[in-house]
Every structure is written in structure tokens, then in C-alpha cells.
Design a protein around this motif. Structure first.
Motif, PDB file in Angstrom:
ATOM      1  N   GLU A  57      10.259  11.814  -4.488  1.00 40.08           N
ATOM      2  CA  GLU A  57      11.316  11.232  -5.214  1.00 40.08           C
ATOM      3  C   GLU A  57      11.420   9.818  -5.203  1.00 40.08           C
ATOM      4  N   ASN A  58      10.327   9.156  -4.544  1.00 39.69           N
ATOM      5  CA  ASN A  58      10.232   7.588  -4.537  1.00 39.69           C
ATOM      6  C   ASN A  58      11.438   6.788  -3.838  1.00 39.69           C
ATOM      7  N   ASP A  59      11.982   7.361  -2.736  1.00 37.72           N
ATOM      8  CA  ASP A  59      12.856   6.836  -2.045  1.00 37.72           C
ATOM      9  C   ASP A  59      12.343   6.369  -0.565  1.00 37.72           C
ATOM     10  N   PHE A  60      12.855   5.415  -0.113  1.00 41.05           N
ATOM     11  CA  PHE A  60      12.513   4.909   1.040  1.00 41.05           C
ATOM     12  C   PHE A  60      12.740   6.079   2.218  1.00 41.05           C
ATOM     13  N   GLY A  61      13.947   6.375   2.468  1.00 41.27           N
ATOM     14  CA  GLY A  61      14.476   7.343   3.375  1.00 41.27           C
ATOM     15  C   GLY A  61      13.619   8.787   3.460  1.00 41.27           C
ATOM     16  N   LYS A  62      13.832   9.231   2.223  1.00 40.99           N
ATOM     17  CA  LYS A  62      13.199  10.526   1.986  1.00 40.99           C
ATOM     18  C   LYS A  62      11.628  10.647   1.902  1.00 40.99           C
ATOM     19  N   ASN A  63      10.910   9.612   1.478  1.00 37.62           N
ATOM     20  CA  ASN A  63       9.559   9.575   1.347  1.00 37.62           C
ATOM     21  C   ASN A  63       8.704   8.413   2.049  1.00 37.62           C
ATOM     22  N   ILE A  64       8.932   7.301   1.715  1.00 36.79           N
ATOM     23  CA  ILE A  64       8.152   6.267   2.408  1.00 36.79           C
ATOM     24  C   ILE A  64       8.247   6.406   3.982  1.00 36.79           C
TER      25      ILE A  64
ATOM     26  N   PRO B  15       9.158   8.747   6.227  1.00 33.34           N
ATOM     27  CA  PRO B  15       8.348   9.718   6.914  1.00 33.34           C
ATOM     28  C   PRO B  15       6.972   9.652   6.698  1.00 33.34           C
ATOM     29  N   LYS B  16       6.432   9.539   5.470  1.00 36.86           N
ATOM     30  CA  LYS B  16       4.901   9.549   5.251  1.00 36.86           C
ATOM     31  C   LYS B  16       4.294   8.533   6.075  1.00 36.86           C
ATOM     32  N   GLU B  17       4.787   7.334   6.347  1.00 38.36           N
ATOM     33  CA  GLU B  17       4.190   6.277   7.034  1.00 38.36           C
ATOM     34  C   GLU B  17       4.249   6.587   8.523  1.00 38.36           C
TER      35      GLU B  17
ATOM     36  N   GLN C  17       0.920  -1.071   0.277  1.00 37.95           N
ATOM     37  CA  GLN C  17       0.008   0.131   0.038  1.00 37.95           C
ATOM     38  C   GLN C  17       0.855   1.264   0.116  1.00 37.95           C
ATOM     39  N   ALA C  18       1.818   1.359   0.742  1.00 41.93           N
ATOM     40  CA  ALA C  18       2.802   2.235   0.681  1.00 41.93           C
ATOM     41  C   ALA C  18       3.607   2.765  -0.398  1.00 41.93           C
ATOM     42  N   LEU C  19       3.757   1.576  -1.341  1.00 43.43           N
ATOM     43  CA  LEU C  19       4.437   1.679  -2.797  1.00 43.43           C
ATOM     44  C   LEU C  19       3.478   2.523  -3.615  1.00 43.43           C
ATOM     45  N   LEU C  20       2.105   1.812  -3.608  1.00 41.23           N
ATOM     46  CA  LEU C  20       1.124   2.097  -4.546  1.00 41.23           C
ATOM     47  C   LEU C  20       0.851   3.730  -4.043  1.00 41.23           C
ATOM     48  N   LYS C  21       0.660   4.342  -3.134  1.00 46.56           N
ATOM     49  CA  LYS C  21       0.227   5.591  -2.696  1.00 46.56           C
ATOM     50  C   LYS C  21       1.578   6.453  -2.952  1.00 46.56           C
TER      51      LYS C  21
END
Length: 407
Positions: free
Chosen positions: A216-223, A225-227, A204-208
Motif C-alpha cells: 500500500e506504499n505506506d511507511f507504517g503499514k509496509n516500509i 515492518p518490512k525493514e 533502497q527501501a523505497l525502491l524495493k
């Protein structure tokens, strides 16, 4: 496909441009390390030691050497008939596929692969770090905490916090703040870039994230912090072993040289936790009658006729008569001919240094990249070539021409 509890997605597509000549023609995870190994050996060996036998290796930048090196995964005992190692390269197909634009984007483009196994958990790894880690201990921590995401962490010096994702956690280990490479950090707890996700949460995190135009589609920068902002249960798993990010010339050189000291280094001689590699089968070393070797690691298939001190020689290296090698790392199949002097240098794979070359003897002003001189792989240096300390030596269209670039 049979359902598996945990599978791994190994990110191995980075260019590694900070390693200069070493990664001009090969991906960073394929760079030789400590004579016998390549950088990716450590993650693959960790997976084997942890019983994780289904691994997707996401490659992109100059993948040929890396792909051929990994093969079926048999060198790491990962050629499992119901799992195994799978090379996942970018693809184009209708409205799907394309070049990977970030770490999360690379995993997003392989959702179908993960769906085939429908795991409970997905382990996200980076293929360019040097460390030993039993991932089952981290997975047990993840389950015990009832976590939805777990981040493996370690304490770093305060002056280095701007290089990492930095987090804070409460007494139970639950993450309360996370910031990627902050200018002014409030914590010295850093992410290692090793994550465990519940598969349903990751999907779900990847789809969102894919729908966001500003990501920027980055785990550290985006996924992450958003989660965290959405209340996902994220925990910090404390890791206390040896770990190095070898993404720069200085860190790569230092991590190699630490193996000579044997203290504060990764233990490559530990029989209870072996690091495996797909090294070529080569003959025994040949040490000539006038050769002198001290405080060095020497790989199989090397021929040494000169002097080698406090250095690492990868398999297949040739050192000619009267050559003097000190404080240096010589990568696979490089040849250094008679009377050449190499001090505090990294000589790339397959490079050829003809008679009387002098590398790293004369310091530049100011001294660059800690005075480490790097010669690109497959470069041929003419007899008598001289390159000062701290420069990068790149090949050009004509072998008689040279390009010196300071870091």
C-alpha cells in the motif's frame, strides 16, 4: 546542490476527510488553528528551530491555499539560499510520476529531489500534527544508537492504541515488534509518524517497496515492518512533550480549546520557542462599547460588537451587535451578524451568518461528534437559520439551500 547532513520531507497532501466541512476545499495542513496559526506552522517552525533549512513539502489535495501560504518559507526563516522550502507536487513525465498513492509512494516519487542534496539523513514528517520538537535531539539519538531508522514515539492510552502504529522495544530502545493500528495491542508505545532514515537505507527501501504489487506504499503499514523483518537497526526515540493528531472534528476542537486553559496544552506564548506563521498583516482589533469578551483568544483585525465567551476568534472575524458566541472556534474572516447565537461550533473560513442564526443550541438525538456543529467555509446562512448541535453544514449550489450531514 550543496551536500547537507539532514533534509526533511514534509507530507502535506492528505485530504483529511474526517474533518468534514473544514477540509472540503482546503488541505488539512492549511486549516486554521488557535486563531493565529495554520496546522502546518508547527512542523515548519520545528524545522526552523532545529536548524533544518532544506525541506521538501509534498502536497496533493487542493494545494493552492497551502502553496501560497508557504511561499518561499520566509515567514519561518526557511528561505535558505542553499536549501529552502520546496513545494513538491505530483507530476507526470514518461514512465515516472503520477498521483501519490501513499506516504512512502509520495517520497519515492521525489527521490531525485533528495539525490540533489545527497544527505546523510532524511527526516520524514507529517504536516497535520500539533507539537513542538527539537529534531536535532532526535538526530543525535539516532547517531548515538548507530540506528538506520529511528521512530519518534510516545505513550498513549490503551484504548487508543488501535489508532496508531504500535511498537515494542528492548532496554536499549531497539524496536523488536511493530504493527500498524492493531486490533489487540501488546504495547502502549505509539509511533508519532516522525522518522529519521539513513538516506541509503531509505532509498533502497523505497525502491524495493515500489516493486511490490501487494504494497500500500505506506511507511507504517509496509516500509517499517518490512525493514524490521530484514534486520534493519530500528530504534524508538521517546518523546515526552505535547503532541496531538487533529485528524477528527473532536480532536481538532479539543486541541484548540486546550489552548484557552493553558494547562496540558501547547504553549503558544513561549518566547524561547516560538511558533511562526504567515498571518496576513491586519489592523488592530476593535472592541465595541457594548462588547463583552471573557476567556478567549482574539486575532488581529477582528471587530467585536457582541459577546464572546470561552472561544477562539481567528484574524479578520466580525461579531455583530447582540451576537452571542460561546465555546466556539471562528476561523479567519468569518462574519456573524446581529443577534446570532453560536454555541460549541466551528465556523469555517469566510463563512457568513446573517442576522439571528442559531447554531448548536438544540442537541440532536443521539448527540453526534460530541455535539460540535461545523459550518463549511464560505457558506452563507440566511437570516434566522437554525442548525442543531452535532451536525455538519455544507454549502450547496444555491445559497438558499442547505445540506445537513451528521457525522
Amino acid at each position: 546542490m550543496s551536500k547537507q547532513e539532514c533534509i526533511a520531507m514534509l507530507l502535506a497532501g492528505g485530504q483529511g476527510s474526517r474533518l468534514g466541512p473544514l477540509t472540503r476545499h482546503i488541505a488539512k495542513p492549511a486549516v486554521s488553528f488557535c486563531g493565529k496559526y495554520r496546522i502546518i506552522d508547527f512542523c515548519l517552525s520545528n524545522c526552523a528551530q532545529s536548524g533544518i533549512t532544506t525541506i521538501g513539502v509534498l502536497t496533493q489535495y487542493r494545494p493552492y491555499l497551502l502553496n501560497s501560504y508557504i511561499g518561499s518559507g520566509s515567514a519561518w526563516d526557511l528561505d535558505d539560499p542553499v536549501g529552502g522550502v520546496h513545494i513538491l507536487q505530483p507530476y507526470q513525465g514518461g514512465n515516472e510520476g503520477g498521483w501519490y498513492s501513499g506516504t512512502a509512494n509520495a517520497v519515492y516519487h521525489n527521490i531525485n529531489f533528495m539525490d540533489l542534496y545527497d544527505p546523510e539523513y532524511v527526516l520524514i514528517l507529517s504536516g497535520d500534527h500539533i507539537y513542538k520538537m527539537d529534531y536535532t535531539e532526535m538526530l543525535n539519538f539516532h547517531k548515538e544508537k548507530g540506528a538506520e531508522i529511528t521512530i519518534s514515539t510516545l505513550t498513549v492510552p490503551w484504548e487508543e492504541t488501535s489508532r496508531f502504529g504500535i511498537l515494542t522495544a528492548d532496554e536499549e530502545g531497539q524496536v523488536t515488534q511493530f504493527e500498524e493500528k492493531p486490533d489487540h495491542s501488546q504495547s502502549d508505545i505509539a509511533s508519532m509518524g516522525v522518522y529519521i532514515f539513513n538516506w541509503s537505507v531509505l532509498k533502497q527501501a523505497l525502491l524495493k517497496d515500489h516493486q511490490r504489487t501487494d504494497s500500500e506504499n505506506d511507511f507504517g503499514k509496509n516500509i517499517i515492518p518490512k525493514e524490521l523483518s530484514e534486520g534493519t537497526r530500528i530504534f524508538a526515540y521517546p518523546f515526552h512533550g505535547y503532541w496531538r493528531d487533529v485528524g477528527t472534528i473532536e480532536s481538532y476542537y479539543q486541541a484548540n480549546m486546550e489552548c484557552l486553559g493553558r494547562e496540558n496544552a501547547i504553549d503558544i506564548f513561549d518566547r524561547s520557542y516560538k511558533i511562526y506563521s504567515n498571518e496576513d498583516i491586519l489592523p488592530a482589533q476593535y472592541i465595541g462599547p457594548q462588547a463583552l469578551i471573557a476567556d478567549s483568544l482574539v486575532g488581529n483585525g477582528c471587530t467585536i460588537l457582541g459577546e464572546v465567551k470561552h472561544s477562539i476568534l481567528a484574524p479578520g472575524v466580525f461579531i455583530g451587535e447582540g451576537a452571542d458566541i460561546q465555546d466556539s472556534i471562528i476561523l479567519p474572516n468569518a462574519k456573524i451578524y446581529a443577534q446570532s447565537k453560536i454555541h460549541k461550533a466551528i465556523i469555517g473560513e469566510g463563512a457568513v451568518l446573517l442576522n439571528g442564526c442559531q447554531i448548536g443550541l438544540t442537541p440532536s438525538e443521539p448527540l453526534k461528534q460530541d455535539g460540535i456543529t461545523v459550518v463549511e467555509g464560505n457558506e452563507v446562512l440566511d437570516s434566522g437559520s437554525v442548525f442543531e448541535a452535532g451536525c455538519n453544514v455544507y454549502a450547496t449550489a444555491k445559497t438558499t439551500e442547505r445540506s445537513k450531514q451528521h457525522a
